[in-house]
Enzyme design. Structure first.
Site, mmCIF file in Angstrom:
data_model
loop_
_atom_site.group_PDB
_atom_site.id
_atom_site.type_symbol
_atom_site.label_atom_id
_atom_site.label_comp_id
_atom_site.label_asym_id
_atom_site.label_seq_id
_atom_site.Cartn_x
_atom_site.Cartn_y
_atom_site.Cartn_z
ATOM 1 N N GLY A 28 0.853 -1.177 0.000
ATOM 2 C CA GLY A 28 0.000 0.000 0.000
ATOM 3 C C GLY A 28 0.889 1.227 0.000
ATOM 4 O O GLY A 28 1.789 1.337 -0.825
ATOM 5 N N SER A 34 6.079 -5.245 -0.754
ATOM 6 C CA SER A 34 5.966 -3.826 -1.093
ATOM 7 C C SER A 34 6.195 -2.941 0.137
ATOM 8 O O SER A 34 7.298 -2.921 0.676
ATOM 9 C CB SER A 34 4.604 -3.567 -1.731
ATOM 10 O OG SER A 34 4.511 -2.289 -2.291
ATOM 11 N N ALA A 35 5.190 -2.210 0.608
ATOM 12 C CA ALA A 35 5.352 -1.362 1.791
ATOM 13 C C ALA A 35 5.778 -2.190 3.004
ATOM 14 O O ALA A 35 6.578 -1.743 3.833
ATOM 15 C CB ALA A 35 4.051 -0.616 2.097
ATOM 16 N N HIS A 85 9.780 -2.901 -6.175
ATOM 17 C CA HIS A 85 9.230 -2.533 -7.491
ATOM 18 C C HIS A 85 10.268 -1.786 -8.325
ATOM 19 O O HIS A 85 9.914 -0.917 -9.126
ATOM 20 C CB HIS A 85 7.973 -1.666 -7.358
ATOM 21 C CG HIS A 85 6.931 -2.189 -6.439
ATOM 22 N ND1 HIS A 85 6.259 -3.376 -6.660
ATOM 23 C CD2 HIS A 85 6.416 -1.675 -5.288
ATOM 24 C CE1 HIS A 85 5.382 -3.568 -5.682
ATOM 25 N NE2 HIS A 85 5.471 -2.564 -4.847
ATOM 26 N N GLU A 124 10.487 -6.974 -9.650
ATOM 27 C CA GLU A 124 9.320 -7.823 -9.437
ATOM 28 C C GLU A 124 9.670 -9.295 -9.627
ATOM 29 O O GLU A 124 10.341 -9.661 -10.601
ATOM 30 C CB GLU A 124 8.204 -7.431 -10.416
ATOM 31 C CG GLU A 124 7.824 -5.957 -10.354
ATOM 32 C CD GLU A 124 7.277 -5.523 -9.012
ATOM 33 O OE1 GLU A 124 8.029 -5.562 -8.021
ATOM 34 O OE2 GLU A 124 6.105 -5.136 -8.949
#
Length: 235
Positions: free
Chosen positions: A90, A122-123, A159, A194
């Protein structure tokens, strides 16, 4: 002994949520009947309940139950009692703000360092580094501190994207942004593409996945790291 999976992303193009990681996660969380999910990074468009349901559906495939931290009266007790923990993606600014607001940043770090298996995407991966300063996210909210969990002795850029040689875009590349960070900071930064992740076992940190990662150090030429590279001594 620390047991951590730090993934660039939760979803690969053409695949379902966490699909590419499930074989790894089945072993990673093999001693867990239920894991605690932290949905704090999601800024809107999907509720914590909906986000947790999405995660739960993915983990059902490997017969693991999921319970959201927001379902507990005390986030601190939820973390203290967790068999395993997953922090999803997020916005990193929002995630870090919520972890500090709920007084669990330090507790989460201690819990994972004591051996509770952890997954970040991710986050949720950004916060594994020394600080969140190399995130790609917009600063939609102002966290009390940029300091994060410090589970690994360097920073991450999930990313990570290479420059598109066919693009007419003239703005800054990811590499440019990371070099800007290094104008004021000496912390190494690992660009995770990724499909790649870090596997942390105790003091061992190994690059996994299908693609190379790009390592940035202050005042040095960036280096391409092959899968299975050992980053244990990186600091």
């Amino acid at each position: 002994m620390k047991s951590i999976i730090i993934a660039s992303t939760s979803t690969l193009h053409g695949g379902s949520y966490l699909e590419y990681l499930l074989p790894t996660l089945q072993n990673h969380f093999k001693d867990c009947k239920t894991i605690l999910f932290i949905p704090y990074a999601r800024p809107g468009g999907i509720s914590h309940d909906e986000y947790t349901k999405k995660v739960s559906e993915a983990f059902t495939v490997i017969n693991i139950n999921v319970k959201g931290i927001h379902e507990f009266e005390s986030p601190e007790i939820a973390i203290e009692n967790a068999e395993g923990i997953f922090t999803g993606g997020g916005n990193t600014f929002l995630l870090v703000t919520q972890l500090y607001k709920n007084n669990v940043m330090q507790l989460l770090a201690e819990k994972v360092k004591s051996g509770t298996p952890y997954l970040g995407t991710s986050a949720g991966s950004n916060i594994c580094g020394l600080s969140m300063q190399t995130t790609n996210d917009m600063p939609i909210i102002y966290p009390p501190s940029f300091q994060t969990l410090g589970l690994i002795p360097f920073n991450l850029n999930p990313h990570y994207l290479d420059p598109d040689t066919n693009s007419q875009h003239m703005g800054e590349t990811r590499e440019t942004r990371i070099k800007e960070f290094h104008a004021f900071n000496s912390i190494p930064v690992l660009g995770l593409r990724e499909g790649s992740w870090l596997e942390v076992k105790g003091n061992m940190i190994v690059l996994k996945g299908s693609l190379k990662a790009r390592l940035f150090k202050q005042n040095q030429i960036p280096e391409e790291l092959e899968t299975e590279s050992d980053l244990s001594d990186l600091k």
